[in-house]
Write a protein that holds these residues in place. Structure first.
Motif, mmCIF file in Angstrom:
data_model
loop_
_atom_site.group_PDB
_atom_site.id
_atom_site.type_symbol
_atom_site.label_atom_id
_atom_site.label_comp_id
_atom_site.label_asym_id
_atom_site.label_seq_id
_atom_site.Cartn_x
_atom_site.Cartn_y
_atom_site.Cartn_z
ATOM 1 N N ILE A 151 63.162 39.841 -40.051
ATOM 2 C CA ILE A 151 63.626 40.823 -39.076
ATOM 3 C C ILE A 151 64.097 40.133 -37.794
ATOM 4 N N THR A 152 63.356 39.101 -37.339
ATOM 5 C CA THR A 152 63.809 38.387 -36.136
ATOM 6 C C THR A 152 65.154 37.706 -36.389
ATOM 7 N N ASN A 153 65.328 37.134 -37.584
ATOM 8 C CA ASN A 153 66.621 36.516 -37.912
ATOM 9 C C ASN A 153 67.712 37.569 -38.060
ATOM 10 N N TYR A 154 67.347 38.688 -38.639
ATOM 11 C CA TYR A 154 68.304 39.777 -38.852
ATOM 12 C C TYR A 154 68.843 40.288 -37.515
ATOM 13 N N VAL A 155 67.932 40.519 -36.568
ATOM 14 C CA VAL A 155 68.353 41.013 -35.256
ATOM 15 C C VAL A 155 69.193 39.957 -34.535
ATOM 16 N N MET A 156 68.826 38.669 -34.671
ATOM 17 C CA MET A 156 69.629 37.612 -34.055
ATOM 18 C C MET A 156 71.051 37.624 -34.600
ATOM 19 N N MET A 157 71.199 37.750 -35.912
ATOM 20 C CA MET A 157 72.534 37.759 -36.500
ATOM 21 C C MET A 157 73.250 39.079 -36.228
ATOM 22 N N GLU A 158 72.486 40.080 -35.835
ATOM 23 C CA GLU A 158 73.078 41.368 -35.496
ATOM 24 C C GLU A 158 73.683 41.340 -34.099
ATOM 25 N N CYS A 159 72.923 40.801 -33.124
ATOM 26 C CA CYS A 159 73.378 40.895 -31.732
ATOM 27 C C CYS A 159 73.605 39.555 -31.056
ATOM 28 N N GLY A 160 73.190 38.445 -31.672
ATOM 29 C CA GLY A 160 73.390 37.127 -31.075
ATOM 30 C C GLY A 160 72.255 36.660 -30.191
ATOM 31 N N GLN A 161 71.203 37.455 -30.016
ATOM 32 C CA GLN A 161 70.056 37.079 -29.190
ATOM 33 C C GLN A 161 68.933 36.558 -30.075
ATOM 34 N N PRO A 162 68.584 35.265 -29.981
ATOM 35 C CA PRO A 162 67.485 34.737 -30.799
ATOM 36 C C PRO A 162 66.144 35.352 -30.393
ATOM 37 N N LEU A 163 65.253 35.462 -31.368
ATOM 38 C CA LEU A 163 63.905 35.992 -31.175
ATOM 39 C C LEU A 163 62.916 35.085 -31.865
ATOM 40 N N HIS A 164 61.642 35.254 -31.551
ATOM 41 C CA HIS A 164 60.599 34.525 -32.276
ATOM 42 C C HIS A 164 59.358 35.395 -32.385
ATOM 43 N N ALA A 165 58.697 35.338 -33.530
ATOM 44 C CA ALA A 165 57.463 36.090 -33.774
ATOM 45 C C ALA A 165 56.293 35.121 -33.883
ATOM 46 N N PHE A 166 55.266 35.315 -33.048
ATOM 47 C CA PHE A 166 54.043 34.518 -33.099
ATOM 48 C C PHE A 166 52.948 35.315 -33.807
ATOM 49 N N ASP A 167 52.090 34.614 -34.522
ATOM 50 C CA ASP A 167 50.846 35.217 -34.993
ATOM 51 C C ASP A 167 49.941 35.361 -33.775
ATOM 52 N N PHE A 168 49.790 36.593 -33.290
ATOM 53 C CA PHE A 168 49.116 36.829 -32.016
ATOM 54 C C PHE A 168 47.666 36.353 -32.025
ATOM 55 N N GLN A 169 46.994 36.478 -33.186
ATOM 56 C CA GLN A 169 45.587 36.080 -33.255
ATOM 57 C C GLN A 169 45.414 34.569 -33.103
ATOM 58 N N LYS A 170 46.471 33.808 -33.337
ATOM 59 C CA LYS A 170 46.389 32.352 -33.243
ATOM 60 C C LYS A 170 46.753 31.830 -31.853
ATOM 61 N N LEU A 171 47.103 32.725 -30.933
ATOM 62 C CA LEU A 171 47.406 32.318 -29.563
ATOM 63 C C LEU A 171 46.106 32.212 -28.788
ATOM 64 N N SER A 172 45.737 31.016 -28.420
ATOM 65 C CA SER A 172 44.478 30.794 -27.701
ATOM 66 C C SER A 172 44.520 31.489 -26.343
ATOM 67 N N GLY A 173 43.494 32.282 -26.061
ATOM 68 C CA GLY A 173 43.414 32.988 -24.789
ATOM 69 C C GLY A 173 44.370 34.150 -24.674
ATOM 70 N N ALA A 207 46.878 28.910 -24.142
ATOM 71 C CA ALA A 207 45.924 28.348 -23.183
ATOM 72 C C ALA A 207 45.573 26.901 -23.477
ATOM 73 N N GLU A 208 45.929 26.409 -24.688
ATOM 74 C CA GLU A 208 45.495 25.069 -25.075
ATOM 75 C C GLU A 208 46.621 24.101 -25.387
#
Length: 683
Positions: A151-173, A207-208
């Motif tokens: 979906i992030t790649n799809y939207v980028m190819m749709e409008c030209g704006q890159p996106l990124h999805a993080f696994d939120f639980q793996k973000l420290s803090g 945070a790390e």
């Protein structure tokens, strides 16, 4: 940029065939590389120039097609729905009403990341992408991974704006910190390779540790996997120069870096974020945490541009009806401010950074209206061009140097710190330092052309080239603590023919540019140059340049095997004295007569001073004065004396000079040299 025909038709209802669309796009400036039919779809490969990043998405191409065919552009408003829940499961905290309480974003380097937005979706189910999405991504050559990443790649190819999805639980803090990388900081990207970063690179960290290389690639530690349940969606803007430098230095390029290098639309950041969340909620489920974190200054309004309608006829040769002009500009996204009979004032859209001047709007009208509608015999007023004096002087300089047997070189404007310090006769101020080295180890804007040419000479020596006579004309950069740096147009030459050869070139330059002011040489000391053959060159009281022969230390510093001499001149000083108006000067029809002199003078007497005395004593009959040799005889002349051997040529404008006439002129020269310099005639 590969475009899906079926996907394009979702935004604009094209009645034309793919071939007709390609033809119109080519005439409007988007070159066609090829078209491949894939099932019921067509993959159209278009070449997008670097000034048109708005066309690096299907919406941008659709906007072009709509303007060319007079159609309406349609795309989603990306409406979001928010669901509130007390808890996600027994172990999950309650979803915060305000995302800023639930997570935080700190942008520590706004010069590298002027805007960063984040949204969080809880309880997603990672799986396969919908078939239509997978087919469209495959059509344009994008890999299919899982529904979130797709979906992030799809939207980028749709409008030209890159996106990124993080696994939120793996973000420290549960933090996002946008900062510069630490020197030597390691980072493992999603390609599972580890890269060593430096402070000129922008990282997205928790945070790390770094979890993404801003604008280039995500990190392996926080990539979305089948076990992911919560995702943070990043949509941001990054400084194009920083992204380009990072991608090149690490040799790590991606579809995201390709777009960020060229610049993205600041107004598309939030739309892309909302669109990605809309699709994730639709195809992966979950609940959207209410709110958005949007860090960055308010977007400034673009300046308006006035298009004078009369300019269209003057520049492209045909009249375009005012209503057609308005329709074209509105279709391209321009906001109309004022319309009168003679001009249209518009504000260009945020996605068209290349529209800055009136001529840009003229070009837009011409290409959308159709270049093919401009007759070949359209009358366009032409004005004869005039070369500036600086270009004419440079042409004379090149002519003199090539006639003297020198080849023109072109070297880089940045050098290493060692080279910058090796020879800098024009200034003692430190050099300007580039943020990103163009070449490995080279980050100083050069203060002299000489080191670059000496290195070129070294390379040619290593290749056993027999003749290495080089010159270069370029700008050097002289810093000033209180003002802007001075960009000095400079000529430099290196030669193996010796000091006098280069001095002769300077004299030939003065002759070619009809500069009558006499050349003066003053003592100059530099560790790289031999003390006996090093001079500062002056015209009157103004410094013109430097001339010298490399000492043993200078040859060693640049690893040169044979002798070398250098010349460096301020071309601007030549240009302001040059007489570029051709003038006829009649030549005397009478023959010349030549005499030689060998004078004993003190060691301190300079040839330039003696030559000035000779010219004054000889008067208008002196046509040529030539230095021949210098000789020292300690037994006959003493330790502090030397012999100067030179010749002079006489010619009268109104008669033939006789032998007695030449002898009389010679005697007056000897007398003047005796009086001015204590010279003795060697008989």
């Amino acid at each position: 940029m590969i475009v899906s025909w079926n996907w394009l038709n979702e935004f604009v209802p094209l009645k034309a065939t793919p071939a007709e669309l390609v033809e119109r796009l080519m005439m409007a400036g988007l070159n066609h590389e090829g078209t491949e039919q894939l099932g019921s779809d067509h993959a159209i490969d278009l070449e997008i120039t670097s000034n048109r990043p708005d066309c690096l998405g299907h919406i941008g191409i659709a906007r072009e097609a709509a303007a060319l065919f007079g159609l309406q552009l349609h795309y989603s408003d990306a409406e979001l729905r928010h669901k509130k829940s007390e808890a996600h499961d027994d172990q999950t905290p309650r979803i915060a009403e305000d995302l800023k309480v639930y997570s935080s974003v700190d942008v520590a380097c706004p010069e590298l990341c002027p805007r960063y937005t984040a949204r969080v979706i809880r309880g997603v189910k990672v799986g396969s992408s919908p078939s239509q999405m997978a087919v469209r991504l495959a059509t344009i050559g994008q890999p299919v991974i899982n529904n979130i990443v797709d979906i992030t790649n799809y939207v980028m190819m749709e409008c030209g704006q890159p996106l990124h999805a993080f696994d939120f639980q793996k973000l420290s803090g549960r933090k996002i910190i946008v900062r510069r990388a630490k020197a030597g900081e390691p980072f493992q990207a999603i390609d599972h390779k580890t890269y060593t970063l430096d402070p000129e690179m922008c990282v997205i960290a928790d945070a790390e540790r770094p979890v993404a290389l801003g604008g280039v690639m995500g990190g392996a530690d926080t990539e979305v996997s089948p076990k992911t349940t919560d995702v943070l969606i990043e949509a941001a803007q990054f400084a194009p120069m920083s992204i380009r430098a990072t991608a090149r230095k690490l040799k790590l390029h991606s579809t995201s870096s390709y777009r960020f290098e060229r610049g993205t639309d600041p107004e598309m950041v939030d739309w892309a974020s909302r669109r990605a969340c809309e699709l994730i909620l639709k195809h992966a489920g979950g609940e959207l945490v209410e709110g958005v974190i949007d860090v960055g200054p308010p977007r400034s309004r673009r300046q308006s541009i006035t298009l004078r309608l009369a300019q269209l006829k003057r520049i492209i040769g045909i009249d375009v009806p005012p209503e057609a002009v308005r329709k074209i500009l509105l279709a391209l996204g321009c906001l109309e401010q004022s319309v009168v009979t003679t001009e249209i004032i518009t504000v260009p859209p945020t996605w068209r950074r290349d529209l800055e001047r009136e001529i840009d709007l003229v070009e837009e009208v011409a290409r959308v209206h159709g270049y093919d509608k401009i007759p070949e015999d359209a009358s366009v007023p032409m004005v004869a061009s005039h070369r500036p004096d600086s270009d004419r002087v440079l042409a004379k300089v090149r002519q003199v140097l090539t006639a003297a047997g020198h080849d023109e070189a072109m070297t880089a404007s940045v050098v290493s710190e060692k080279w910058s310090d090796a020879f800098s006769p024009w200034t003692d101020s430190p050099p300007l330092v580039a943020n990103t080295p163009m070449l490995e180890g080279a980050d100083r804007l050069r203060r002299s052309l000489v080191p670059s040419l000496l290195d070129a000479r070294r390379i040619n020596e290593s290749l056993s080239n027999p003749t290495i006579e080089l010159f270069e004309t370029a700008r050097i950069y002289l810093s000033n603590s209180s003002e802007l740096p001075r960009e000095q147009l400079t000529l430099a030459a290196v030669s193996g023919r010796g000091f006098l050869h280069l001095k002769g070139i300077v004299e030939a330059l003065l002759t070619a540019l009809h500069i009558e002011q006499p050349l003066q040489l003053a003592d100059f000391r530099h560790s790289m140059l031999s003390g006996d053959c090093a001079n500062e060159i002056k015209l009157g009281d103004e410094q013109l340049g430097f001339l010298g022969e490399l000492s043993a230390a200078g040859l060693k510093a640049f690893s040169l095997r044979g002798p070398a001499s250098i010349l460096e001149i301020n071309v601007s000083a030549l240009a302001k004295r040059a007489n570029l108006i051709p003038a006829y000067t009649p030549r005397s029809p009478y023959p010349t007569i030549t005499r030689d002199l060998n004078l004993i003078v003190a060691e301190s007497v300079r040839w330039s001073d003696l030559a000035a005395t000779v010219r004054t004593a000889a008067g208008p009959s002196l046509e040529r004065l030539e230095y021949l040799d210098i000789y020292r005889d300690l037994q006959k002349d003493g330790p502090d004396n030397k012999r100067l051997h030179f010749s002079f040529t006489f010619r009268a404008a109104d008669r033939t000079l006789t032998g007695p006439d030449a002898d009389a002129l010679r005697d007056s020269i000897v007398a003047a040299c005796q009086q001015q310099h204590g010279a003795k005639l060697l008989t």
